[in-house]
Design an enzyme around this catalytic site. Structure first.
Site, mmCIF file in Angstrom:
data_model
loop_
_atom_site.group_PDB
_atom_site.id
_atom_site.type_symbol
_atom_site.label_atom_id
_atom_site.label_comp_id
_atom_site.label_asym_id
_atom_site.label_seq_id
_atom_site.Cartn_x
_atom_site.Cartn_y
_atom_site.Cartn_z
ATOM 1 N N GLY A 1 0.808 -1.220 0.000
ATOM 2 C CA GLY A 1 0.000 0.000 0.000
ATOM 3 C C GLY A 1 0.838 1.265 0.000
ATOM 4 N N CYS A 2 1.918 1.249 0.744
ATOM 5 C CA CYS A 2 2.785 2.436 0.844
ATOM 6 C C CYS A 2 3.500 2.694 -0.478
ATOM 7 C CB CYS A 2 3.786 2.268 1.982
ATOM 8 S SG CYS A 2 2.967 2.123 3.589
#
Length: 157
Positions: free
Chosen positions: A47-48
């Site tokens: 996600g990052c």
């Protein structure tokens, strides 16, 4: 989930942190132009990485609107250097290793995953004005389209 401490209209508190280049970055570096100040949990996680790449790809449009981008996580300077190199990130990342900035803004919170509780960053994006005052807070960040989410928010004004 705990509430974010800082509110719209408030100025980011004084802080000092190291950038991915190893230089000192403080509140004064946020002043002078609007800023996308985004907090994310960990370098090189799915996600990052999606969020960082979205901001990287939208940097020119955000710059055209006057915004600079600053990312913050508790990762080390070395981790940030590797993350930037691996994904060709073109903006500053701050190593908030003691999570003091995250705590000051209220995004360092108790999290739960797989039945385990731990303290960590709650993904949050703050839009700041030229004086480093919060103009918008995005708590439900669309990691795949973080840049588009910001632009849509700015276009509503």
């Amino acid at each position: 989930m705990a509430k974010i401490k800082i509110k719209i209209g408030e100025q980011i508190p004084e802080f000092k942190s190291l950038t991915n280049e190893g230089t000192t970055f403080s509140l004064n570096d946020l002043k002078g132009s609007p800023t996308v100040l985004y907090f994310y949990p960990k370098d090189n996680t799915s996600g990052c990485t999606l969020e960082a790449k979205s901001l990287r790809d939208g940097k020119e449009e955000l710059k055209r609107r006057g915004y600079k981008i600053v990312g913050v996580s508790p990762d080390s300077v070395k981790s940030h250097q590797n993350f930037c190199a691996k994904h060709e990130l073109n903006f500053v990342l701050l190593a908030d290793t003691d999570h003091s900035l995250a705590e000051a803004l209220g995004v360092w919170q108790l999290k739960k995953m797989c039945g385990r509780e731990y303290m960590g960053i709650v993904r949050t994006t703050f839009l700041l004005d030229e004086e480093a005052r919060v103009s918008h807070i995005i708590e439900k960040v669309d990691t795949k389209d973080s840049y588009g989410q910001i632009v849509r928010l700015l276009d509503k004004e």
